[in-house]
Motif scaffolding. Structure first.
Motif, short mmCIF file in Angstrom:
data_model
loop_
_atom_site.label_atom_id
_atom_site.label_comp_id
_atom_site.label_asym_id
_atom_site.label_seq_id
_atom_site.Cartn_x
_atom_site.Cartn_y
_atom_site.Cartn_z
N UNK A 4 13.65 39.07 -73.72
CA UNK A 4 13.47 40.38 -73.09
C UNK A 4 12.57 41.28 -73.93
N UNK A 5 11.47 40.68 -74.41
CA UNK A 5 10.44 41.43 -75.13
C UNK A 5 9.12 41.18 -74.41
N UNK A 6 8.42 42.26 -74.10
CA UNK A 6 7.10 42.15 -73.48
C UNK A 6 6.07 42.86 -74.34
N UNK A 7 4.94 42.21 -74.50
CA UNK A 7 3.81 42.84 -75.17
C UNK A 7 2.91 43.42 -74.10
N UNK A 8 2.57 44.69 -74.24
CA UNK A 8 1.73 45.34 -73.24
C UNK A 8 0.32 44.80 -73.36
N UNK B 170 20.60 44.12 -64.71
CA UNK B 170 20.56 43.16 -65.81
C UNK B 170 21.82 43.31 -66.64
N UNK B 171 22.47 42.18 -66.92
CA UNK B 171 23.69 42.20 -67.71
C UNK B 171 23.39 42.22 -69.21
N UNK B 172 22.22 41.75 -69.60
CA UNK B 172 21.89 41.63 -71.02
C UNK B 172 21.24 42.88 -71.56
N UNK B 173 20.53 42.73 -72.67
CA UNK B 173 19.89 43.88 -73.31
C UNK B 173 18.72 44.40 -72.47
N UNK B 174 18.36 45.65 -72.72
CA UNK B 174 17.23 46.24 -72.02
C UNK B 174 15.94 45.60 -72.49
N UNK B 175 14.93 45.69 -71.67
CA UNK B 175 13.61 45.15 -71.98
C UNK B 175 12.97 45.98 -73.08
N UNK C 54 9.65 36.40 -64.94
CA UNK C 54 8.34 37.02 -64.73
C UNK C 54 8.22 38.28 -65.56
N UNK C 55 6.98 38.69 -65.79
CA UNK C 55 6.76 39.97 -66.46
C UNK C 55 7.26 41.09 -65.56
N UNK C 56 7.61 42.20 -66.14
CA UNK C 56 8.22 43.29 -65.38
C UNK C 56 7.29 43.79 -64.27
#
Length: 144
Positions: free
Chosen positions: A117-121, A20-25, A9-11
């Motif tokens: 883990x990329x979100x577009x605002x 989260x174990x992976x990279x930051x958002x 889901x989106x943040x």
């Protein structure tokens, strides 16, 4: 690439935030990036759908993360798409899967971006709500 399984889901849609174990958002504004490099124009012989897809990448927010090699891959994908759309034969399943894989590596869908883990605002749209103060005043008058 990103994780497997269901699309996260989106943040702002999550109820809780787990470790989260992976990279930051990573977040980027939607729309074209301000520092877009000079890109080659679409090939005039491309199918119109391939041209539209290639041009839409230039207007999308994930283009902020693209390097020159990504743009070269986008041109390659548009060429593949154009060749596939130009034939009268139905598309081959293996061809479609390969094209989808190239498009996914370019983060063209929201699901691909969420997995990476990329979100577009999103731009805020919709009506503005009226202030609640008049309702509070009526409530105060009614309660005496």
């Amino acid at each position: 690439m990103g994780t497997r399984g269901p699309i996260p889901k989106r943040s702002e849609e999550r109820r809780r935030v787990n470790r989260v174990d992976g990279p930051n958002l990573a977040k980027a504004p939607s729309g074209p990036p301000v520092d877009m490099p000079d890109l080659p124009a679409p090939d005039p012989l491309w199918h119109p759908i391939a041209t539209d897809w290639y041009l839409s990448l230039q207007e999308s927010g994930q283009a902020a993360f693209y390097q020159p090699s990504d743009w070269a891959m986008a041109r390659y994908a548009a060429e593949l798409m154009s060749r596939g759309l130009a034939t009268d034969k139905p598309p081959n399943g293996q061809y479609v899967a390969a094209l989808n894989s190239v498009m996914a590596s370019l983060l063209t869908t929201e699901g691909d971006r969420r997995r990476a883990r990329i979100e577009l605002e999103r731009k805020k749209t919709g009506p503005t709500l009226a202030p609640v103060k008049p309702l509070d005043a009526y409530r105060d008058l009614a309660s005496g």
